[in-house]
Design an enzyme around this catalytic site. Structure first.
Site, PDB file in Angstrom:
ATOM      1  N   HIS A 164      36.427  43.413  39.507  1.00 50.28           N
ATOM      2  CA  HIS A 164      35.428  42.988  40.805  1.00 50.28           C
ATOM      3  C   HIS A 164      36.647  42.984  42.142  1.00 50.28           C
ATOM      4  CE1 HIS A 164      36.707  38.726  39.830  1.00 50.28           C
ATOM      5  NE2 HIS A 164      36.816  38.599  41.150  1.00 50.28           N
ATOM      6  N   ASP A 169      35.044  42.999  33.213  1.00 46.65           N
ATOM      7  CA  ASP A 169      35.685  42.599  34.338  1.00 46.65           C
ATOM      8  C   ASP A 169      37.000  42.768  34.480  1.00 46.65           C
ATOM      9  OD1 ASP A 169      36.118  41.822  36.958  1.00 46.65           O
ATOM     10  OD2 ASP A 169      35.723  39.792  36.582  1.00 46.65           O
ATOM     11  N   GLY A 221      40.500  33.973  44.818  1.00 50.92           N
ATOM     12  CA  GLY A 221      41.838  34.480  45.293  1.00 50.92           C
ATOM     13  C   GLY A 221      42.740  34.502  44.055  1.00 50.92           C
ATOM     14  N   SER A 257      41.503  35.502  41.270  1.00 53.57           N
ATOM     15  CA  SER A 257      40.803  36.239  40.339  1.00 53.57           C
ATOM     16  C   SER A 257      41.728  37.303  40.063  1.00 53.57           C
ATOM     17  CB  SER A 257      39.603  37.010  41.161  1.00 53.57           C
ATOM     18  OG  SER A 257      38.562  36.280  41.312  1.00 53.57           O
ATOM     19  N   SER A 314      38.220  36.179  35.623  1.00 51.22           N
ATOM     20  CA  SER A 314      37.230  36.565  35.935  1.00 51.22           C
ATOM     21  C   SER A 314      36.499  35.770  36.790  1.00 51.22           C
ATOM     22  CB  SER A 314      36.577  37.086  34.811  1.00 51.22           C
ATOM     23  OG  SER A 314      35.183  37.408  35.254  1.00 51.22           O
TER      24      SER A 314
END
Length: 511
Positions: free
Chosen positions: A229, A257, A336, A338, A353
């Site tokens: 993402h 993801d 952030g 992620s 994720s």
């Protein structure tokens, strides 16, 4: 320009050596290796790399290191004694057997020679050259050359530039003096080099920020994995320092993801994860941790946080859709983070994720397991046992095998103490397996019609090693070395194609 005193120096040296005024430590070795009392043991792999890159024999490489070690104190003493008259120094000769020391005063030559060095007289002292370099740096623009240095051999400032005319015009306007500065045409264009480390920030566009998961390779392409993402395929990235970094080559979200980002040659993937305290944690593999195991996460917003694995194979519905196969943890995270690394001890687990909560009050975070990412995109995890990303050190599917045992400090050549002939160019693959608690290293050597030259090496601090080397036709052999530990080993290997049944007449080989 330096004025050399070869004839005078030769006479003085002869007298000096006859009088044994030159300290033994300052006498250079021209061939061979010193006695056992003065033999030095270089760091692992250094001699092999010097032989390969400096085109030396093993004896020459050892002699060079000894000469450099023995003559360095002589240089330091002369530098201090000459003071503002010192013009610079350098080693010369294949094995660094000669130390050259320059001075602005001819009267210093006897002292230089008596110390065991070769003396030369120059116009400008090293302090004068440093002043000239400072003026040059302040006066010249980028067009005036990106590389500027003091060349003690020519006693000048050298500027490497792609535009000689523009650089020469700027030199003239700088007031340094054309005789003190030399412009040299060069295509050299330096760039900064950065490490890819798990948990570090990277940017997509001007505002979006995510975190690096783990360093990987795809063939010869360096890369890292992160969350899908974070960016779509084709999106460009910049690193933590806003320097151009790479491009999303694949991205999957939702359903899963994950994504992988290829990086340019200014970035090097490392088998590390940042722990948020200016240090790193090694990545040794990707064994899946079981439920209840401790796990830590690294991210560019909140740094390093730990917890435990709650459940495996979890499905989560975000506003964009459902992602399946995630692992649920009680580790906190915030926006952030992620894409950042999840690691259990030294085993990579996956990339961040999403989740709920924050690191002030606590939360739940889900990660995408690393195994599916590697399998989907055909990536190889960069680990401490395999920092170049050439694949795991498991030996399967190799058509040839050689087995033996080593005691600590010993070595052996394979196959069977001899060599093999490859009639074709291509990839030579060797995979070494040894017992735990040993450190065996693997080298591939090729005969160059004069001597055996090491063309590839695998020297991790682990018992297992792997080499993949692309070479031309010729004679090859493997060398297995025990850096520590004793025990049996197996070496499985593959040649580019079937060995020639009747190779050309074998030359005479030396060990």
């Amino acid at each position: 320009m330096p004025r050399r005193y070869a004839a005078i120096m030769g006479c003085v040296l002869a007298t000096t050596f006859t009088a044994t005024a030159v300290p033994a430590a300052a006498r250079p070795l021209t061939t061979g290796v010193a006695t056992t009392a003065t033999t030095m043991k270089p760091p692992p792999g250094m001699l092999a790399a010097m032989q390969r890159d400096l085109h030396l024999t093993a004896e020459q490489a050892q002699a060079r290191l000894l000469n450099e070690t023995r003559l360095a104190p002589v240089e330091a003493q002369l530098r201090a004694k000459l003071g503002d008259r010192f013009g610079g120094s350098w080693f010369t000769g294949t094995v660094a057997q000669t130390l050259v020391v320059t001075t602005t005063t001819p009267a210093d030559l006897p002292d230089i020679i008596a110390a065991g060095a070769r003396g030369e007289v120059v116009t400008r002292s090293l302090p004068d050259l440093h002043k000239a370099l400072a003026i040059t740096d302040a006066s010249l623009s980028t067009a005036g050359g990106k590389v500027r240095f003091i060349d003690v051999k020519s006693n000048r400032i050298v500027i490497l530039t792609s535009d000689l005319l523009a650089t020469e015009d700027e030199i003239e306007a700088s007031g340094v003096g054309a005789n003190a500065v030399q412009a040299v045409h060069s295509a050299e264009s330096p760039r900064l080099l950065y490490d890819v480390v798990g948990g570090d920030a990277y940017y997509i566009g001007t505002t979006s920020r995510c975190s690096v998961g783990f360093s990987v390779t795809k063939g010869t392409q360096n890369a890292f994995v992160s969350a899908g993402h974070c960016g779509a395929q084709g999106k460009a990235t910049t690193g933590f320092n806003r320097v151009l970094q790479g491009v999303f080559q694949g991205s999957t979200f939702p359903d899963s993801d994950f994504a992988w980002v290829s990086v340019n040659d200014g970035w090097t993937p490392r088998p590390w994860v940042s722990n948020g305290a200016g240090e790193t944690v090694d990545v040794a593999g990707s064994r899946v941790a079981i439920e209840g195991a401790s796990v830590c996460r690294s991210g560019s917003t909140t740094g390093w946080h730990c917890g435990t694995i709650q459940q495996l194979n979890t499905s989560v519905t975000y506003s964009q859709g459902t992602v399946s196969g995630l692992t649920r943890t009680n580790v906190c995270a915030e926006p952030g983070d992620s894409g950042g690394s999840f690691i259990s001890i030294d085993q990579a687990q996956g990339v961040t994720s999403g989740g709920s909560g924050d690191c002030a009050s606590g939360g739940v975070t889900y990660f995408q397991p690393i195994g599916e990412i590697l399998t989907t995109y055909g990536l190889t995890l960069t680990t401490t046992a395999n920092p170049s990303g050439t694949g795991a050190n498991t030996c399967t599917g190799y058509p040839r095998i050689a087995e033996d045992s080593l005691t600590v400090g010993s070595s052996a050549y394979q196959p069977r103490g001899r060599r093999y002939y490859s009639a074709f160019g291509g990839v030579h693959s060797g995979c070494l397996n040894a017992n735990d608690n040993t450190d065996f290293d693997l080298y591939l050597q090729k005969w160059n019609n004069r001597a055996w030259v090491t063309v590839a090496a695998s020297e991790s601090p682990h018992p297992d090693e792997r080499i993949d080397y692309t070479g031309t036709a010729g004679y090859y052999r493997y060398r297995v070395v025990s850096s520590s530990g004793s025990g049996p080993y197996s070496l499985e290997y593959r040649m580019p194609q079937r060995a020639q049944v009747s190779p050309p007449a074998a030359p005479t080989f030396s060990r």
